[in-house]
Design a protein around this motif. Sequence first.
Motif, mmCIF file in Angstrom:
data_model
loop_
_atom_site.group_PDB
_atom_site.id
_atom_site.type_symbol
_atom_site.label_atom_id
_atom_site.label_comp_id
_atom_site.label_asym_id
_atom_site.label_seq_id
_atom_site.Cartn_x
_atom_site.Cartn_y
_atom_site.Cartn_z
ATOM 1 N N GLU A 276 56.099 42.749 30.339
ATOM 2 C CA GLU A 276 57.159 43.659 29.927
ATOM 3 C C GLU A 276 56.952 44.986 30.670
ATOM 4 N N VAL A 277 57.999 45.457 31.366
ATOM 5 C CA VAL A 277 57.878 46.718 32.115
ATOM 6 C C VAL A 277 58.381 47.865 31.248
ATOM 7 N N LEU A 278 57.507 48.821 30.978
ATOM 8 C CA LEU A 278 57.861 49.953 30.120
ATOM 9 C C LEU A 278 58.243 51.167 30.962
ATOM 10 N N ASP A 279 57.750 51.224 32.191
ATOM 11 C CA ASP A 279 58.003 52.347 33.095
ATOM 12 C C ASP A 279 57.838 51.797 34.506
ATOM 13 N N ASP A 280 58.943 51.733 35.268
ATOM 14 C CA ASP A 280 58.852 51.059 36.576
ATOM 15 C C ASP A 280 58.572 52.020 37.731
ATOM 16 N N SER A 281 58.179 53.257 37.426
ATOM 17 C CA SER A 281 57.844 54.186 38.516
ATOM 18 C C SER A 281 56.574 53.692 39.214
ATOM 19 N N PRO A 282 56.491 53.902 40.555
ATOM 20 C CA PRO A 282 55.309 53.399 41.275
ATOM 21 C C PRO A 282 54.072 54.247 40.999
ATOM 22 N N TRP A 283 52.899 53.665 41.199
ATOM 23 C CA TRP A 283 51.654 54.435 41.080
ATOM 24 C C TRP A 283 51.549 55.396 42.258
ATOM 25 N N PRO A 284 51.047 56.600 42.023
ATOM 26 C CA PRO A 284 50.803 57.509 43.160
ATOM 27 C C PRO A 284 49.554 57.073 43.929
ATOM 28 N N ASP A 285 49.726 56.060 44.765
ATOM 29 C CA ASP A 285 48.586 55.435 45.457
ATOM 30 C C ASP A 285 47.748 56.427 46.254
ATOM 31 N N GLU A 286 48.424 57.480 46.745
ATOM 32 C CA GLU A 286 47.702 58.446 47.584
ATOM 33 C C GLU A 286 46.621 59.190 46.790
ATOM 34 N N LEU B 291 43.911 53.489 29.762
ATOM 35 C CA LEU B 291 45.168 53.846 30.443
ATOM 36 C C LEU B 291 44.931 54.280 31.892
ATOM 37 N N LEU B 292 43.681 54.216 32.339
ATOM 38 C CA LEU B 292 43.379 54.658 33.703
ATOM 39 C C LEU B 292 43.898 53.660 34.738
ATOM 40 N N PRO B 293 44.731 54.109 35.699
ATOM 41 C CA PRO B 293 45.134 53.195 36.772
ATOM 42 C C PRO B 293 43.947 52.957 37.714
ATOM 43 N N HIS B 294 43.626 51.692 37.935
ATOM 44 C CA HIS B 294 42.515 51.364 38.836
ATOM 45 C C HIS B 294 42.785 50.038 39.529
ATOM 46 N N MET B 295 42.055 49.764 40.576
ATOM 47 C CA MET B 295 42.287 48.568 41.390
ATOM 48 C C MET B 295 41.048 48.272 42.227
ATOM 49 N N SER B 296 41.076 47.157 42.954
ATOM 50 C CA SER B 296 40.078 46.947 44.012
ATOM 51 C C SER B 296 40.716 46.111 45.106
ATOM 52 N N TYR B 297 40.383 46.437 46.343
ATOM 53 C CA TYR B 297 40.914 45.689 47.482
ATOM 54 C C TYR B 297 40.158 44.376 47.647
ATOM 55 N N PHE C 242 32.877 37.986 40.467
ATOM 56 C CA PHE C 242 32.066 37.666 41.643
ATOM 57 C C PHE C 242 32.489 38.431 42.894
ATOM 58 N N LYS C 243 33.760 38.693 43.036
ATOM 59 C CA LYS C 243 34.293 39.306 44.266
ATOM 60 C C LYS C 243 33.591 38.677 45.472
ATOM 61 N N GLN C 244 33.885 37.407 45.661
ATOM 62 C CA GLN C 244 33.160 36.580 46.633
ATOM 63 C C GLN C 244 33.258 37.118 48.060
ATOM 64 N N PRO C 245 32.228 36.863 48.867
ATOM 65 C CA PRO C 245 32.318 37.237 50.280
ATOM 66 C C PRO C 245 33.540 36.570 50.923
ATOM 67 N N ASN C 246 34.190 37.246 51.802
ATOM 68 C CA ASN C 246 35.309 36.744 52.618
ATOM 69 C C ASN C 246 36.619 36.459 51.873
ATOM 70 N N ILE C 247 36.538 35.882 50.662
ATOM 71 C CA ILE C 247 37.782 35.483 49.979
ATOM 72 C C ILE C 247 38.015 36.204 48.652
ATOM 73 N N GLY C 248 37.132 37.149 48.290
ATOM 74 C CA GLY C 248 37.314 37.868 47.016
ATOM 75 C C GLY C 248 38.667 38.554 47.001
ATOM 76 N N GLY C 249 39.522 38.194 46.039
ATOM 77 C CA GLY C 249 40.914 38.659 46.057
ATOM 78 C C GLY C 249 41.079 40.106 45.633
ATOM 79 N N GLU C 250 42.212 40.706 46.059
ATOM 80 C CA GLU C 250 42.568 42.057 45.636
ATOM 81 C C GLU C 250 42.981 42.032 44.163
ATOM 82 N N VAL C 251 42.632 43.073 43.429
ATOM 83 C CA VAL C 251 43.154 43.263 42.076
ATOM 84 C C VAL C 251 44.055 44.487 42.167
ATOM 85 N N THR C 252 45.344 44.292 41.973
ATOM 86 C CA THR C 252 46.293 45.386 42.196
ATOM 87 C C THR C 252 46.178 46.433 41.086
ATOM 88 N N CYS C 253 46.757 47.597 41.360
ATOM 89 C CA CYS C 253 46.603 48.739 40.464
ATOM 90 C C CYS C 253 47.175 48.415 39.073
#
Length: 289
Positions: A206-216, A234-240, A138-149
């Motif tokens: 379980e963390v297999l690789d703890d390197s950060p995502w290249p957010d830029e 395997l595609l890194p994706h997210m939504s604010y 739904f990604k609701q108006p005003n309160i739709g939460g972020e889904v991290t990468c």
Amino acid sequence: MGLSVEQLATYERDGFLVVENFATPEECEALKQRAEELVAAFDPQGMISIFTTKEQTRASDDYFLESGDKVRFFFEEDAFAPDGSLRQSKERSINKIGHALHDLDPVFDRFSRKPELATIAEQIGYRQPLLLQSMYIFKQPNIGGEVTCHQDATFLYTEPMTVTGFWFALEDATLENGCLWAIPGGHKTGLKKRFARAETGGTKMEVLDDSPWPDERLVPLEVKAGTLVLLHGLLPHMSYANRSPKSRHAYAVHVVDGTARYPAENWLRREMRPCGFGTEPGAVATGLA
Ligand code: FE2
């Protein structure tokens, strides 16, 4: 029908592909209306007790872990006041419906088994494509939460990796209302995390690789209603978060290959084997009933 050679090359290069005008306005409207009906028929009292019980974590884990072959409703994180009541209307509090709409609801069943999807699945290399899960987001108006990468293969794990997301915008997805973002070519890196059932109950990451995502390198995927976005597992994706007054409804199905191993410790379990695109609408629902 199906993808062009250029589209297949783009998908291979980027790990995602935007296909405009995949669903008609009527199809988008039919899915939105059906989701509205399902929400209207849903009594949130049982869910509220899950969030207010002393064994809250355990109860909400079970509600989630048992949802693989059911139609269940999940709330936005900010939906509840401290006393357990909903801060906004039920209709404006639900984050998503999951995870077997495609098998149990005739409207979602029909859409999920469009022949065009079977064609695309074959084109991108599936030998035995199985519809594993579906979500109405739904990604609701005003309160739709972020889904991290994240990578979808973290949650829908097979050996070898075979999951693909078929994500359908049912409303325009924009920077304002929390469109998808992805890292082009990021699917060529390995799996970083694996989410599974813990031996002691509940779940673990379980963390297999703890390197950060290249957010830029994240790019926004602003798309019109009716667009299909194919997402490599395997595609890194997210939504604010969505802080705008407009919702951003989407429907997604995830496909795996029946030839791959599906480990028993995966969070998602179903009473029946997941079925393919060719299954007659309703056939699985009867079997699950
Ligand atoms: Fe995802």
